[in-house]
Design a protein around this motif. Structure first.
Motif, PDB file in Angstrom:
ATOM      1  N   SER A 131     -10.220  42.492  81.514  1.00  0.00           N
ATOM      2  CA  SER A 131      -9.039  42.292  82.359  1.00  0.00           C
ATOM      3  C   SER A 131      -7.746  42.144  81.559  1.00  0.00           C
ATOM      4  CB  SER A 131      -9.218  41.025  83.203  1.00  0.00           C
ATOM      5  OG  SER A 131     -10.345  41.158  84.014  1.00  0.00           O
ATOM      6  N   ARG A 132      -7.885  41.623  80.330  1.00  0.00           N
ATOM      7  CA  ARG A 132      -6.696  41.206  79.578  1.00  0.00           C
ATOM      8  C   ARG A 132      -5.656  42.320  79.380  1.00  0.00           C
ATOM      9  NH1 ARG A 132      -6.429  41.162  74.242  1.00  0.00           N
ATOM     10  NH2 ARG A 132      -8.686  41.282  74.103  1.00  0.00           N
ATOM     11  N   PRO A 133      -6.045  43.504  78.888  1.00  0.00           N
ATOM     12  CA  PRO A 133      -5.015  44.538  78.691  1.00  0.00           C
ATOM     13  C   PRO A 133      -4.355  44.959  80.003  1.00  0.00           C
ATOM     14  CG  PRO A 133      -7.218  45.443  78.339  1.00  0.00           C
ATOM     15  CD  PRO A 133      -7.370  43.961  78.433  1.00  0.00           C
ATOM     16  N   LEU A 134      -5.109  44.909  81.084  1.00  0.00           N
ATOM     17  CA  LEU A 134      -4.542  45.266  82.392  1.00  0.00           C
ATOM     18  C   LEU A 134      -3.512  44.232  82.824  1.00  0.00           C
ATOM     19  CD1 LEU A 134      -7.906  46.360  83.922  1.00  0.00           C
ATOM     20  CD2 LEU A 134      -5.879  47.816  83.878  1.00  0.00           C
ATOM     21  N   ALA A 135      -3.846  42.959  82.617  1.00  0.00           N
ATOM     22  CA  ALA A 135      -2.918  41.893  83.002  1.00  0.00           C
ATOM     23  C   ALA A 135      -1.631  41.998  82.190  1.00  0.00           C
ATOM     24  CB  ALA A 135      -3.592  40.541  82.796  1.00  0.00           C
ATOM     25  N   ALA A 173      -7.078  42.567  88.479  1.00  0.00           N
ATOM     26  CA  ALA A 173      -6.379  42.182  87.242  1.00  0.00           C
ATOM     27  C   ALA A 173      -4.894  42.522  87.290  1.00  0.00           C
ATOM     28  CB  ALA A 173      -7.034  42.892  86.050  1.00  0.00           C
ATOM     29  N   ALA A 174      -4.467  43.273  88.303  1.00  0.00           N
ATOM     30  CA  ALA A 174      -3.135  43.901  88.269  1.00  0.00           C
ATOM     31  C   ALA A 174      -2.023  43.048  88.850  1.00  0.00           C
ATOM     32  CB  ALA A 174      -3.174  45.255  88.987  1.00  0.00           C
ATOM     33  N   GLN A 175      -2.328  41.815  89.198  1.00  0.00           N
ATOM     34  CA  GLN A 175      -1.309  40.853  89.638  1.00  0.00           C
ATOM     35  C   GLN A 175      -0.408  41.402  90.746  1.00  0.00           C
ATOM     36  OE1 GLN A 175       0.722  39.837  86.009  1.00  0.00           O
ATOM     37  NE2 GLN A 175      -1.149  39.148  85.004  1.00  0.00           N
TER      38      GLN A 175
END
Lengths: 381, 180
Positions: free
Chosen positions: A321-325, A351-353
């Motif tokens: 998820s981290r790179p997407l966030a 993950a895309a807020q």
């Protein structure tokens, strides 16, 4: 954690191999010495090559009567001390689900290469698909974790098979190579490395084989015949393998540890690549063969002055998820092209807020063409 | 070879050795130190249905490995020509078997007497696919004779090696003659 440097069986240098052949060579380089399987298109060339190669190096090859027997023999092989694997496609994966849960719960290292074809069910046996993303993670019942990598090239059919073995042994979990027909049957240059780094199973004599003092710890793993009083059961068990089917504390602690030992290492497991992401307004999130088309599409879009980039997911489970966030935090929107009806797009959305996540789904047994992705980029930007 | 990736499509009938021809081109490219990606498609019948091999060859790693518009299309049968002619790039070159294919009147199309050479000179129709490999190599000039021979030796049974060496040499001559 014990590790060592080993030489692949193939001499180093460039080769022209199919993805399935390269996966078999990757497994052998990783130290796999037991293969049990049942042939199924489009994975069968992995089995054929292992059948030819394992007897040359004193390994064991077993053709079983079906996929249920295959995965069961792999579990047995692993407890006998051999790095063990099988390969299959969708229908075989479905049959293996019960024993995959058993492997997860008994902390049995094994590697399963799923060369995906167009499903569901028997579907189109020779045609490409990508619909097993959720099946490898959630196909068996209960809460458990797996590791899964998605190769986009023949070179990665080799290298990620090695990685899958390493993580499987390191975490004592089933590890998947989520391949696709288009990569399994692709022939391509692969540069066989001089050496590969391997993680070897960690056996510490006298230690409990099914428990760890840390809430995310990986226990010592003996094999049968090493003198430990080894009991392996798919029922809830204590640190020494004794069945504890009434005890709520043991059940809770075991289930949580089996999940935490993978999830707490998600950052180490998370592998991805970025292309043209620095100023990208639209990020194409792709994996596997589709990422090849997406890279071409992004380059064509850039040539037209469109600010598109590619985030290629290499690790699928645990989900990265981290790179997407981070990209969402910079205000990017997303496009997820997939050979399924949006299985990863849903995870991207989580993950895309709240940033827009567009889907391009294709389930017609054909791979997604670069021009289809390019056209979709034009539509959504 | 220039920096661009070159998309090659070979098509013919199942049984003509189309797939092997594609493998030989890809393998020669890798032995030459180039990059190659190859894939195939064919019908459910083992023999007689249309069958095609795609190979993308380049000096750099290949991003998208399938053929989108062929820079070089090799038609080994009329059905293959009719089925895949439209998949050739506007500037692409078509090479066809002059005794098996009647082409349309489009540009950049050249007939080669491949089956004729295989039947009359090599006395073996099955060697036509390796004549084609030689012809492609001769026409493009990408591969040394040495890597071609090595690719053939690694992929054909020993008892047919001499036949295939001759097929390769005849194909190279045809391709080089066309290249001029």
């Amino acid at each position: 954690m014990p590790s060592r440097t080993a030489q692949p069986l193939l001499p180093p240098g460039p080769r022209y191999l199919s993805g399935n052949e390269a996966a078999a060579e990757g497994a052998l380089a990783a130290g796999c010495r037991l293969y049990a399987g049942y042939p199924i298109t489009p994975s069968s060339e992995i089995m054929e090559r292992m059948a030819a190669r394992l007897p040359e190096i004193d390994g064991a090859f077993l053709q079983m009567e079906d996929e249920i027997a295959s995965i069961s023999a792999v579990v047995g092989g692993s407890w006998s001390g051999s790095k063990s694997m099988t390969a299959t496609s969708g229908p075989g994966l479905s049959l293996m689900q019960e024993c995959l849960g058993y492997a997860a719960f008994t902390e049995t290292p094994l590697v399963l290469i799923d060369v995906q074809r167009a499903g569901p069910c028997t579907g189109q046996a020779t045609k490409v698909g990508g619909g097993d993303i959720m099946a490898v993670k959630y196909g068996s019942h209960g809460d458990y974790q797996v590791v899964a990598f998605s190769p986009w090239s023949v070179a990665e059919m080799f290298s990620l098979t090695v990685e899958a073995f390493n993580w499987s042994e390191r975490l004592r979990v089933p590890a998947f190579l989520l391949a696709e027909e288009a990569t399994g049957h692709l022939r391509e240059r692969v540069d066989i490395p001089e050496t590969v780094e391997l993680y070897e199973r960690d056996y510490r004599p006298g230690e409990a084989p099914f428990g760890h003092p840390e809430a995310d710890g990986v226990p010592s793993m003996p094999r049968f015949g090493q003198g430990e009083n080894l009991m392996v059961t798919g029922s809830t068990h204590d640190d020494w393998g004794f069945r504890k089917t009434e005890d709520p504390v043991v059940q809770d602690r075991l289930v949580r540890r089996l999940n935490q030992k993978v999830l707490s290492r998600a950052d180490d497991l998370c592998r991805y690549e970025g292309y043209e992401l620095d100023d990208a307004e639209l990020v194409v999130v792709a994996y596997g063969f589709t990422a090849r088309a997406a890279l071409r599409a992004v380059r064509l879009a850039r040539a037209q002055g469109v600010k598109a980039g590619l985030l290629r997911l290499i690790t699928i489970w645990p989900f990265c998820s981290r790179p997407l966030a981070e990209l969402a935090g910079r205000g990017a929107s997303f496009l997820a092209p997939e050979m399924n009806l949006g299985q990863v797009a849903g995870l991207v959305r989580q993950a895309a807020q709240g940033r827009p996540v567009h889907e391009l789904t294709q389930v017609n047994g054909r791979s997604i063409a670069p021009r289809a992705i390019l056209q979709k980029i034009g539509e959504v930007l | 070879m220039d920096a661009k990736a070159h998309e090659i499509r070979l098509a013919g009938l199942g049984g003509q050795g189309v797939i092997l021809a594609g493998v030989l081109i890809g393998q020669a490219a890798v032995l030459q130190g180039l990059f190659a990606a190859g894939s195939n498609s064919y019908g459910a019948q083992a023999r007689g249905s249309t069958c095609q091999a795609e190979v993308v060859v380049g000096a750099e790693p290949i991003d998208y490995p399938h053929v989108e518009a062929a820079d070089l299309f090799v038609a080994m049968s009329q059905g293959a020509y009719d089925g895949y002619r439209a998949g050739t790039a506007p500037e692409g070159v078509v090479l066809y078997d002059s005794s098996l294919v009647t082409p349309d009147d489009g540009p950049n199309q050249h007939g080669l007497a491949v089956t004729e050479v295989a039947v009359n000179e090599l006395k073996n129709k099955q060697a036509a696919n390796v004549v084609w490999v030689g012809a492609i190599a001769g026409f493009t000039g990408w591969f040394s004779d040495e890597v071609l021979e090595k690719a053939v030796a690694e992929n054909v049974p020993a008892r047919f090696l001499e036949l295939n060496r001759r097929a390769l040499a005849r194909g190279l001559a045809l391709g080089r003659e066309l290249r001029g």
